[in-house]
Design a protein around this motif. Structure first.
Motif, PDB file in Angstrom:
ATOM      1  N   THR A 115       6.065   2.570   2.920  1.00 54.53           N
ATOM      2  CA  THR A 115       5.086   3.180   2.004  1.00 54.53           C
ATOM      3  C   THR A 115       3.679   3.175   2.621  1.00 54.53           C
ATOM      4  OG1 THR A 115       4.764   1.094   0.818  1.00 54.53           O
ATOM      5  CG2 THR A 115       6.372   2.649  -0.116  1.00 54.53           C
ATOM      6  N   ALA A 116       3.371   2.110   3.373  1.00 54.81           N
ATOM      7  CA  ALA A 116       2.050   2.061   4.025  1.00 54.81           C
ATOM      8  C   ALA A 116       1.955   3.169   5.083  1.00 54.81           C
ATOM      9  CB  ALA A 116       1.831   0.691   4.649  1.00 54.81           C
ATOM     10  N   ARG A 117       3.081   3.401   5.759  1.00 53.36           N
ATOM     11  CA  ARG A 117       3.120   4.477   6.761  1.00 53.36           C
ATOM     12  C   ARG A 117       2.875   5.840   6.089  1.00 53.36           C
ATOM     13  NH1 ARG A 117       8.280   3.754  10.423  1.00 53.36           N
ATOM     14  NH2 ARG A 117       7.216   1.765  10.638  1.00 53.36           N
ATOM     15  N   GLU A 118       3.535   6.035   4.943  1.00 48.57           N
ATOM     16  CA  GLU A 118       3.325   7.301   4.214  1.00 48.57           C
ATOM     17  C   GLU A 118       1.876   7.425   3.746  1.00 48.57           C
ATOM     18  OE1 GLU A 118       6.166   7.570   0.991  1.00 48.57           O
ATOM     19  OE2 GLU A 118       7.746   6.986   2.389  1.00 48.57           O
ATOM     20  N   ALA A 119       1.292   6.285   3.378  1.00 49.76           N
ATOM     21  CA  ALA A 119      -0.112   6.315   2.942  1.00 49.76           C
ATOM     22  C   ALA A 119      -1.008   6.802   4.084  1.00 49.76           C
ATOM     23  CB  ALA A 119      -0.549   4.935   2.458  1.00 49.76           C
ATOM     24  N   CYS A 120      -0.706   6.377   5.301  1.00 49.73           N
ATOM     25  CA  CYS A 120      -1.505   6.820   6.462  1.00 49.73           C
ATOM     26  C   CYS A 120      -1.354   8.326   6.663  1.00 49.73           C
ATOM     27  CB  CYS A 120      -1.066   6.081   7.726  1.00 49.73           C
ATOM     28  SG  CYS A 120      -1.440   4.339   7.661  1.00 49.73           S
ATOM     29  N   VAL A 133       6.113   6.240  16.048  1.00 44.98           N
ATOM     30  CA  VAL A 133       5.420   6.380  14.761  1.00 44.98           C
ATOM     31  C   VAL A 133       3.947   6.726  14.970  1.00 44.98           C
ATOM     32  CG1 VAL A 133       4.643   5.095  12.704  1.00 44.98           C
ATOM     33  CG2 VAL A 133       6.992   4.823  13.540  1.00 44.98           C
ATOM     34  N   LEU A 134       3.331   6.058  15.945  1.00 42.87           N
ATOM     35  CA  LEU A 134       1.874   6.207  16.072  1.00 42.87           C
ATOM     36  C   LEU A 134       1.442   7.504  16.766  1.00 42.87           C
ATOM     37  CD1 LEU A 134       0.757   2.543  16.893  1.00 42.87           C
ATOM     38  CD2 LEU A 134       0.639   3.761  14.702  1.00 42.87           C
ATOM     39  N   MET A 135       2.202   7.949  17.756  1.00 43.44           N
ATOM     40  CA  MET A 135       1.722   9.118  18.511  1.00 43.44           C
ATOM     41  C   MET A 135       1.458  10.361  17.646  1.00 43.44           C
ATOM     42  SD  MET A 135       0.570   8.763  21.427  1.00 43.44           S
ATOM     43  CE  MET A 135       0.440  10.378  22.182  1.00 43.44           C
ATOM     44  N   PRO A 136       2.371  10.698  16.707  1.00 43.33           N
ATOM     45  CA  PRO A 136       2.064  11.892  15.892  1.00 43.33           C
ATOM     46  C   PRO A 136       0.778  11.721  15.060  1.00 43.33           C
ATOM     47  CG  PRO A 136       4.370  11.252  15.656  1.00 43.33           C
ATOM     48  CD  PRO A 136       3.704  10.152  16.417  1.00 43.33           C
ATOM     49  N   MET A 137       0.451  10.471  14.705  1.00 44.75           N
ATOM     50  CA  MET A 137      -0.803  10.240  13.960  1.00 44.75           C
ATOM     51  C   MET A 137      -1.993  10.337  14.917  1.00 44.75           C
ATOM     52  SD  MET A 137       0.194   7.093  11.450  1.00 44.75           S
ATOM     53  CE  MET A 137       1.662   7.146  10.423  1.00 44.75           C
ATOM     54  N   VAL A 138      -1.848   9.676  16.054  1.00 49.07           N
ATOM     55  CA  VAL A 138      -2.926   9.663  17.059  1.00 49.07           C
ATOM     56  C   VAL A 138      -3.309  11.093  17.459  1.00 49.07           C
ATOM     57  CG1 VAL A 138      -3.259   9.129  19.521  1.00 49.07           C
ATOM     58  CG2 VAL A 138      -2.474   7.342  17.949  1.00 49.07           C
ATOM     59  N   GLU A 139      -2.298  11.947  17.584  1.00 53.27           N
ATOM     60  CA  GLU A 139      -2.572  13.335  17.990  1.00 53.27           C
ATOM     61  C   GLU A 139      -3.424  14.076  16.966  1.00 53.27           C
ATOM     62  OE1 GLU A 139       1.265  15.011  18.852  1.00 53.27           O
ATOM     63  OE2 GLU A 139       1.477  13.775  20.642  1.00 53.27           O
ATOM     64  N   LYS A 140      -3.454  13.561  15.734  1.00 54.04           N
ATOM     65  CA  LYS A 140      -4.266  14.231  14.704  1.00 54.04           C
ATOM     66  C   LYS A 140      -5.650  13.596  14.555  1.00 54.04           C
ATOM     67  CE  LYS A 140      -0.478  16.109  12.064  1.00 54.04           C
ATOM     68  NZ  LYS A 140       0.756  15.360  11.930  1.00 54.04           N
ATOM     69  N   ALA A 141      -5.924  12.567  15.374  1.00 58.36           N
ATOM     70  CA  ALA A 141      -7.222  11.876  15.243  1.00 58.36           C
ATOM     71  C   ALA A 141      -8.357  12.747  15.779  1.00 58.36           C
ATOM     72  CB  ALA A 141      -7.178  10.558  15.999  1.00 58.36           C
ATOM     73  N   ASP A 142      -9.534  12.580  15.166  1.00 55.94           N
ATOM     74  CA  ASP A 142     -10.750  13.184  15.710  1.00 55.94           C
ATOM     75  C   ASP A 142     -11.497  12.159  16.547  1.00 55.94           C
ATOM     76  OD1 ASP A 142     -10.727  15.800  14.235  1.00 55.94           O
ATOM     77  OD2 ASP A 142     -10.568  14.392  12.561  1.00 55.94           O
ATOM     78  N   LEU A 144       0.869  -1.189   0.000  1.00 57.21           N
ATOM     79  CA  LEU A 144       0.000   0.000   0.000  1.00 57.21           C
ATOM     80  C   LEU A 144       0.900   1.231   0.000  1.00 57.21           C
ATOM     81  CD1 LEU A 144      -2.918   1.202   0.532  1.00 57.21           C
ATOM     82  CD2 LEU A 144      -2.281   1.229   2.944  1.00 57.21           C
ATOM     83  N   SER A 145       0.540   2.207  -0.827  1.00 55.11           N
ATOM     84  CA  SER A 145       1.441   3.354  -0.945  1.00 55.11           C
ATOM     85  C   SER A 145       0.626   4.628  -1.157  1.00 55.11           C
ATOM     86  CB  SER A 145       2.399   3.037  -2.106  1.00 55.11           C
ATOM     87  OG  SER A 145       2.393   4.025  -3.051  1.00 55.11           O
ATOM     88  N   PRO A 146       1.242   5.811  -0.915  1.00 54.83           N
ATOM     89  CA  PRO A 146       0.475   7.062  -1.033  1.00 54.83           C
ATOM     90  C   PRO A 146      -0.220   7.203  -2.391  1.00 54.83           C
ATOM     91  CG  PRO A 146       2.644   7.503  -0.104  1.00 54.83           C
ATOM     92  CD  PRO A 146       2.627   6.049  -0.457  1.00 54.83           C
ATOM     93  N   GLU A 147       0.387   6.639  -3.438  1.00 53.49           N
ATOM     94  CA  GLU A 147      -0.233   6.801  -4.773  1.00 53.49           C
ATOM     95  C   GLU A 147      -1.583   6.067  -4.878  1.00 53.49           C
ATOM     96  OE1 GLU A 147       2.182   3.361  -7.268  1.00 53.49           O
ATOM     97  OE2 GLU A 147       3.169   4.979  -6.189  1.00 53.49           O
TER      98      GLU A 147
END
Ligand code: KDG
Length: 319
Positions: A148-153, A187-196, A120-123
């Motif tokens: 690439t999956a991380r970038e997709a997230c 890796v996860l915390m910066p994403m989690v902080e953007k969650a609604d 899975l990738s950003p494209e």
């Protein structure tokens, strides 16, 4: 003809699950049952079965299991127009060992390294998918699959923010998919902080924020600015907080066959209820109910009810 865009976009890896027909260590199991699974695919199916629309963005192998996943998702009315077939990489699989070493618990043994889903990738994320949708959902499994999956997230988060979608994340930390728990947290915390909307449990919260007490977990994540936080507590039900509201729901007492998939059913039901405009309490109660139901059979998705059946079950338990 332009197809309408689904309300919920899920991205992740769908897997074929081989669930042991008998309990005990896998070395003694002879018969396995095949199911379609994978955390985000489970959520996409749940949302669709409960009468809302969903799409699943991923890659599957050009093989029989990839075809099985695609056919299953289509039959469940999940939009697969962004599901790609990846030549040269297999569809990931895993086995479920049940009732051992801890009775009524299951464990997973993955055969997914280098799988099509991990490519899975950003494209794979097209802006068109996000333009009119309402929510994007992924779990902590997807960023663990590959760079690439991380970038997709990360791209999913920014597309969601630019297009006014709610970001829904289930922390779902699978330790075997990470080099270390410290890396999972980094890796996860910066994403989690953007969650609604955030789904988590005490084990994952301990890794992410060093807390495992439910009320404290709610407080810490809410103070990070996350609008809605749901804590999954297994047999103890769930706890949630959103805006100035707080809700608690008890799990129902059932005979557990295989608990895997319960968390996804809880998350999917909660999101479907939120899409339908239900209150926090009403959403959480239904979500907890469906989470419990899913544990009564093997397979992650089979016991997720239709909307009509959910309302019947709900009236049975909450007359
Ligand atoms: O939540 C259930 C999932 O964990 C299961 O279906 C397999 O997606 C899976 C994973 O990566 O663990």
């Amino acid at each position: 003809m332009r197809l309408s865009v689904p309300e919920l976009i899920a991205l992740g890896e769908a897997l074929i699950q081989f669930n042991a027909l008998t309990k005990g260590p896998l070395r003694h199991v002879t018969l396995f049952e095949k199911h379609v699974a994978g955390a985000e695919a489970n959520v996409a199916v749940c949302v669709s079965r409960l009468g809302r629309s969903s799409a699943f963005i991923s890659r599957v192998g050009d093989d029989e299991f990839g075809r099985c996943i695609e056919a299953w998702l289509r039959a469940e009315r999940v939009d697969t127009r962004w599901l790609k077939t990846e030549p040269g990489a297999p569809t990931g699989i895993y086995f479920v060992q049940r009732g051992y070493p801890i009775p009524s618990r299951s464990s997973m043994v993955y055969y997914r390294r280098g799988s099509a889903g991990s490519r899975l990738s950003p494209e794979d994320l097209e802006e068109e998918a996000f333009r009119d949708a309402r929510m994007v959902h992924f779990t902590g499994i997807t960023p663990a699959l590959s760079a690439t999956a991380r970038e997709a997230c990360l791209k999913a988060i920014s597309l969601a923010q630019n297009n006014g979608l709610a970001v829904s994340i289930d922390t779902n930390i699978r330790p075997v998919l990470w080099p270390s728990l410290e890396e999972a947290s980094e890796v996860l915390m910066p994403m989690v902080e953007k969650a609604d909307i955030l789904f988590t449990d005490p084990t994952d919260a301990e890794v992410l924020i060093g807390e495992n007490e439910p009320e404290k977990i709610l407080e810490v994540f809410r103070n990070l600015g996350i609008g809605t936080v749901v804590i999954k507590l297994g047999e103890r039900g769930a706890l949630a907080s959103s805006g100035s509201e707080k809700a608690r729901a008890e799990a129902i007492n059932v005979s557990v066959e295989d608990p895997i998939g319960a968390g996804d059913a809880l998350a999917g039901t909660f999101l479907a209820c939120q899409l339908a405009g239900r209150s926090l309490f009403e959403s959480l109660r239904r979500a907890t109910l469906v989470g419990s139901l899913v544990t009564t059979v093997r397979g992650d998705q089979e016991m997720i009810p239709t909307l009509r059946d959910l309302e019947m079950i709900y009236r049975y338990y909450y007359p």
